[in-house]
Design an enzyme around this catalytic site. Structure first.
Site, PDB file in Angstrom:
ATOM      1  N   SER A  96      -5.306   9.936  -3.229  1.00  0.00           N
ATOM      2  CA  SER A  96      -5.316   8.668  -2.492  1.00  0.00           C
ATOM      3  C   SER A  96      -3.967   7.957  -2.575  1.00  0.00           C
ATOM      4  O   SER A  96      -3.295   7.968  -3.606  1.00  0.00           O
ATOM      5  CB  SER A  96      -6.398   7.746  -3.052  1.00  0.00           C
ATOM      6  OG  SER A  96      -7.678   8.254  -2.767  1.00  0.00           O
ATOM      7  N   ASP A 111      -6.503   0.157   5.003  1.00  0.00           N
ATOM      8  CA  ASP A 111      -6.296   0.666   3.643  1.00  0.00           C
ATOM      9  C   ASP A 111      -4.811   0.951   3.403  1.00  0.00           C
ATOM     10  O   ASP A 111      -4.366   2.099   3.410  1.00  0.00           O
ATOM     11  CB  ASP A 111      -7.134   1.926   3.441  1.00  0.00           C
ATOM     12  CG  ASP A 111      -7.241   2.328   1.985  1.00  0.00           C
ATOM     13  OD1 ASP A 111      -6.888   1.509   1.119  1.00  0.00           O
ATOM     14  OD2 ASP A 111      -7.691   3.464   1.723  1.00  0.00           O
ATOM     15  N   HIS A 127      -7.200   0.544  -1.605  1.00  0.00           N
ATOM     16  CA  HIS A 127      -8.386   0.857  -2.412  1.00  0.00           C
ATOM     17  C   HIS A 127      -8.024   1.352  -3.813  1.00  0.00           C
ATOM     18  O   HIS A 127      -8.872   1.348  -4.712  1.00  0.00           O
ATOM     19  CB  HIS A 127      -9.293   1.865  -1.688  1.00  0.00           C
ATOM     20  CG  HIS A 127      -8.905   3.300  -1.833  1.00  0.00           C
ATOM     21  ND1 HIS A 127      -8.229   3.997  -0.853  1.00  0.00           N
ATOM     22  CD2 HIS A 127      -9.115   4.187  -2.834  1.00  0.00           C
ATOM     23  CE1 HIS A 127      -8.039   5.242  -1.243  1.00  0.00           C
ATOM     24  NE2 HIS A 127      -8.559   5.381  -2.441  1.00  0.00           N
TER      25      HIS A 127
END
Length: 433
Positions: free
Chosen positions: A378, A274, A223
């Site tokens: 992230s 992901d 992502h």
């Protein structure tokens, strides 16, 4: 005319004092420290100053110009560090705003506490490390300083040329004291990769974290790249402790190949599959080189069953993510904190995330809901100790808010993607196994 003659006479005295006959030692009553000598002018004996040894400075020779680290809690630190852990400049102890605080340069015990006409970090009240006052908006806040403990700065016994990649090993043992957490240095997380995106005009911005799993490969989250999937847009730093400034020994890499998971998808909140791989190469054509600040992280074993640590295990998360979801800027210094793995049964309860959490995901949280991964973390590592080796158990993926009760961080479960990783990296030399 008389005034002019008096002025000329004063100038003659001052000039003659500057030509070699100005210094006269007087009794050491001006508070010189560290071997400094109290001096006065031959013609103006009421003016005293300290003649300091070479490595000391300050009005009373109280500043140790050679000191680059603190011992204990830093109560006696007298070095010249002058920024907080986010890179902001300290306020001078004699500034007008600081004079309104408890600790300032005009206290009767200022010299004993190391306070004076400077903005260097000190620890006058025996906190856990040196600090200073920093202007944050309209307030002056106490902030811990960017200076390391001497005990954490020991040099490795092996020379750099003898170092080899040993996954999950680090030279410093972290001190656990992202949202909450503690500022750290890259030696504590030497597998951490900082990923930046280039913009037109030459500027770069931080995008996501990652983890070095072999000399040429970094694993992160899809992502982070899905909206800008061109490999030429990204650069990767290893060995970096600060977001926007260089760290000694860091390495910079181009992205030779960017592989996003072909089955990645995103719901309203959750991210599925992901995971991403970045093949890195320096301009000289080299992959990563092992050092005190650069090391690979172990991947889970494909042959262990189960190959994840049990729920309740304490694990580490690392990143440059925001301290709060409402913050505008990322912190300048790398942060690390500890969370515990949460069982799937609990994480799939309706007041947690329900069916949005799948078996390809892991949940982890602080039991007091005070620390968590947040925006900007992230792609970074969730690292757990397995059989004495720090192992990449998860990849920071998604979650609702930051450190909200009953809303743990959700991580890509690395053990479920080992075949995918190996099929793309084809690393069979044990570094990525």
């Amino acid at each position: 005319m008389r005034a002019l003659l008096a002025h000329l006479l004063l100038c003659v005295l001052v000039v003659s004092a500057s030509k070699g006959s100005r210094e006269l030692q007087v009794p050491s009553d001006c508070g010189c420290l560290n071997g400094g000598t109290c001096m006065s002018n031959k013609y103006f004996s009421s003016i005293h100053w300290c003649n300091c040894p070479k490595k000391f400075g300050g009005q009373h020779c109280e500043i140790d110009k050679s000191k680059t680290c603190y011992e204990g809690n830093g109560h006696f630190y007298r070095g010249k560090a002058s920024t907080d852990t986010m890179g902001r400049s300290c306020l001078a102890w004699n500034s007008a705003t600081v004079l309104q605080q408890t600790y300032h340069a005009h206290r009767s015990d200022a010299l004993q506490l190391g306070l004076g006409k400077h903005n260097y970090c000190r620890n006058p009240d025996n906190r856990r490390r040196p600090w200073c006052y920093v202007q944050v908006g309209l307030k002056q806040r106490v902030q811990e300083c960017m200076v390391h403990n001497c005990a954490d700065g020991k040099k490795p016994s092996s020379p750099p040329e003898e170092l080899q990649f040993q996954c999950g090993q680090r030279t410093l043992r972290p001190r656990f004291k992202i949202v909450g957490g503690e500022f750290t240095t890259i030696e504590n997380q030497p597998w951490f990769a900082a990923i930046y995106r280039r913009h037109r005009g030459g500027s770069v911005t931080y995008v996501c974290g990652g983890s070095l799993i072999s000399p040429c490969w970094v694993v992160s989250a899809t992502h982070c790249f899905i909206n800008y999937p061109k490999k030429e847009d990204y650069i990767v730093y290893l060995g970096r402790s600060r977001l926007n400034s260089n760290t000694q020994g860091e390495m910079k890499f181009e992205v030779e190949n960017l592989i996003l998971h072909e089955d990645y998808s995103a719901d309203t909140l959750a991210h599925h599959n992901d995971i991403a791989l970045l093949k890195i190469r320096s301009k000289e054509g080299r992959c990563a080189q092992p050092s005190r600040t650069i090391q690979t992280i172990c991947l889970p074993s494909m042959y262990n069953d189960p190959n994840d640590p049990p729920f309740g295990t304490s694990c580490e998360i690392t990143g440059f993510g925001k301290e709060n979801s409402t913050d505008y800027l990322y912190p300048e210094q790398l942060k690390m904190t500890v969370v515990k793995l949460v069982s799937h049964q609990k994480c799939q309860q309706p007041h947690y995330y329900g069916s949005e959490v799948t078996t390809k995901m892991l949940c982890a949280a602080d039991p007091q809901w005070e620390t968590d991964s947040c925006q900007g973390d992230s792609g970074g590592p969730l690292v757990c100790s397995i059989q004495g080796h720090m192992t990449l158990t998860g990849i920071v993926s998604w979650g609702r808010g930051c450190a909200l009760k009953d809303k743990p961080g959700v991580y890509t479960r690395v053990s479920r993607f080992l075949p995918w990783i190996h099929s793309h990296t084809r690393e069979q030399n044990g570094l990525a196994l």
